[in-house]
Design a protein around this motif. Sequence first.
Motif, short mmCIF file in Angstrom:
data_model
loop_
_atom_site.label_atom_id
_atom_site.label_comp_id
_atom_site.label_asym_id
_atom_site.label_seq_id
_atom_site.Cartn_x
_atom_site.Cartn_y
_atom_site.Cartn_z
N SER A 200 0.85 19.26 16.48
CA SER A 200 1.57 19.64 17.55
C SER A 200 3.30 19.31 17.59
N PRO A 201 3.56 20.46 17.82
CA PRO A 201 4.98 20.97 17.49
C PRO A 201 5.93 20.21 18.64
N LEU A 202 5.35 19.70 19.77
CA LEU A 202 6.56 19.48 20.85
C LEU A 202 6.97 18.08 20.16
N LEU A 203 5.84 17.32 19.49
CA LEU A 203 5.80 15.88 19.25
C LEU A 203 6.89 16.01 18.13
N ASP A 204 6.35 16.89 17.27
CA ASP A 204 7.36 16.66 16.42
C ASP A 204 9.28 17.36 16.50
N LEU A 205 9.36 17.83 17.49
CA LEU A 205 10.93 18.67 18.05
C LEU A 205 11.14 16.80 18.21
N LEU A 206 10.43 16.20 18.96
CA LEU A 206 10.89 15.49 19.83
C LEU A 206 11.21 14.33 18.90
N GLY A 207 10.30 13.87 18.21
CA GLY A 207 10.90 13.11 17.04
C GLY A 207 11.51 13.37 16.60
N ALA A 208 12.46 14.43 16.18
CA ALA A 208 13.27 14.77 15.25
C ALA A 208 14.53 14.96 16.26
N SER A 209 14.82 14.92 17.09
CA SER A 209 16.26 14.62 18.11
C SER A 209 16.43 12.81 17.81
N HIS A 210 15.82 12.17 17.71
CA HIS A 210 16.04 10.61 17.29
C HIS A 210 17.10 10.04 17.17
N ASP A 211 17.73 11.37 15.75
CA ASP A 211 19.01 10.53 15.32
C ASP A 211 20.33 10.95 16.47
N ARG A 212 19.86 12.26 17.72
CA ARG A 212 21.73 12.43 18.86
C ARG A 212 21.27 11.44 19.93
N LEU A 213 19.91 10.88 20.05
CA LEU A 213 20.36 9.66 20.78
C LEU A 213 21.19 8.74 20.85
N TYR A 214 21.63 8.29 22.61
CA TYR A 214 23.23 8.14 22.34
C TYR A 214 22.38 6.26 21.66
N SER A 215 21.36 5.59 22.15
CA SER A 215 21.26 3.98 21.66
C SER A 215 20.02 4.56 21.20
N ARG A 216 19.65 3.59 20.50
CA ARG A 216 18.20 3.64 19.32
C ARG A 216 17.70 1.80 19.09
N LEU A 217 16.32 1.68 19.48
CA LEU A 217 16.12 0.26 18.91
C LEU A 217 15.15 0.42 17.51
N PHE A 218 14.63 2.17 17.16
CA PHE A 218 13.72 1.82 16.14
C PHE A 218 14.01 2.95 14.77
N LEU A 219 14.08 2.90 13.63
CA LEU A 219 14.85 3.68 12.83
C LEU A 219 14.36 5.20 13.10
N SER A 220 13.16 5.79 13.95
CA SER A 220 12.13 7.12 13.91
C SER A 220 11.26 6.45 15.47
#
Length: 220
Positions: A200-220
Motif C-alpha cells: 500500500s504505497p499510498l498508506l506509506d506516503l500518508l504515514g510519512a507526512s505525519h511529522d508535517r501535520l500542524y497538530s498531532r495526538l500520536f507519535l506516528s
Amino acid sequence: MGTGWRVLQLADSGFPTGGFAHSGGLEAAVQQGEVRGAGDVRRFVEALLWQAGLGGLPLVNAGWREPASLPAWDARADVFLSNHVAHRASRTQGRAFLDTCARIFPDAVGPVREAARAAGVKFHHAPVFGAVLCALEVDLEDAQRLFLSLTLRGALSAGVRMGVIGTHESHQIQHGATPLLDTVLTHCGALGVEDLAQPSPLLDLLGASHDRLYSRLFLS
C-alpha cells in the motif's frame, strides 16, 4: 502460566508497551482528508492489515523461528522500512515491547534483551515481537494472530480518540474484519524475509507526512 493465558495478558489493552501512542498512519490520513468516517476507516484498516501481513509477518516469523539471528532480521527491517516515520515508530515500539516484556517476564525475556543490547540492534518491532513470543513459548500461529490483532486494535483505538468513529463502530469494524484477518493470515503466515513487500504505497506516503501535520495526538 499456560501460554494461552500469556497471550491474553499480552493482548490486554492495559499491557504497558506504549502501542496506543501510535495510530499506524491513521492520524495523517484523517488530516489529509483521506479518512472521514466509518467506511473510510474500514478501507484504511484493510490496507493496514495487508501491510502488516506482507511487511510485518515475514519478520515476525523470522524472529520466532530463529531468535538467535535477531540482529540479522533487525538489520533487514532497518533496510526495508524506508519511510522515516514508520522506521522510527518500529524502533520505538520494538524497544518498548522488549523492555516491558523483560520486566514482566524476566526469566524468559531478560536474556533476549541482553543479547539484543550486546549485538547493538535497533529493536525493530516485528522481529523483536517474534523473538519475544518464541521466548514466551507462544505458538507461531498465536503470535501471528496477536500481531495482526494488535495492529487492528491500535488503529481503531486511534480512530475513536480522534472522533472519526465511535466505540461501538470501532468494535463493529473489528468484528467485521475477522474474515480479512483470516485471509491475511492464510496468505502471509508462511512468508519469510525474502517475501517482504509494501502493498500500500499510498498508506506509506500518508504515514510519512505525519511529522508535517500542524497538530498531532500520536507519535506516528
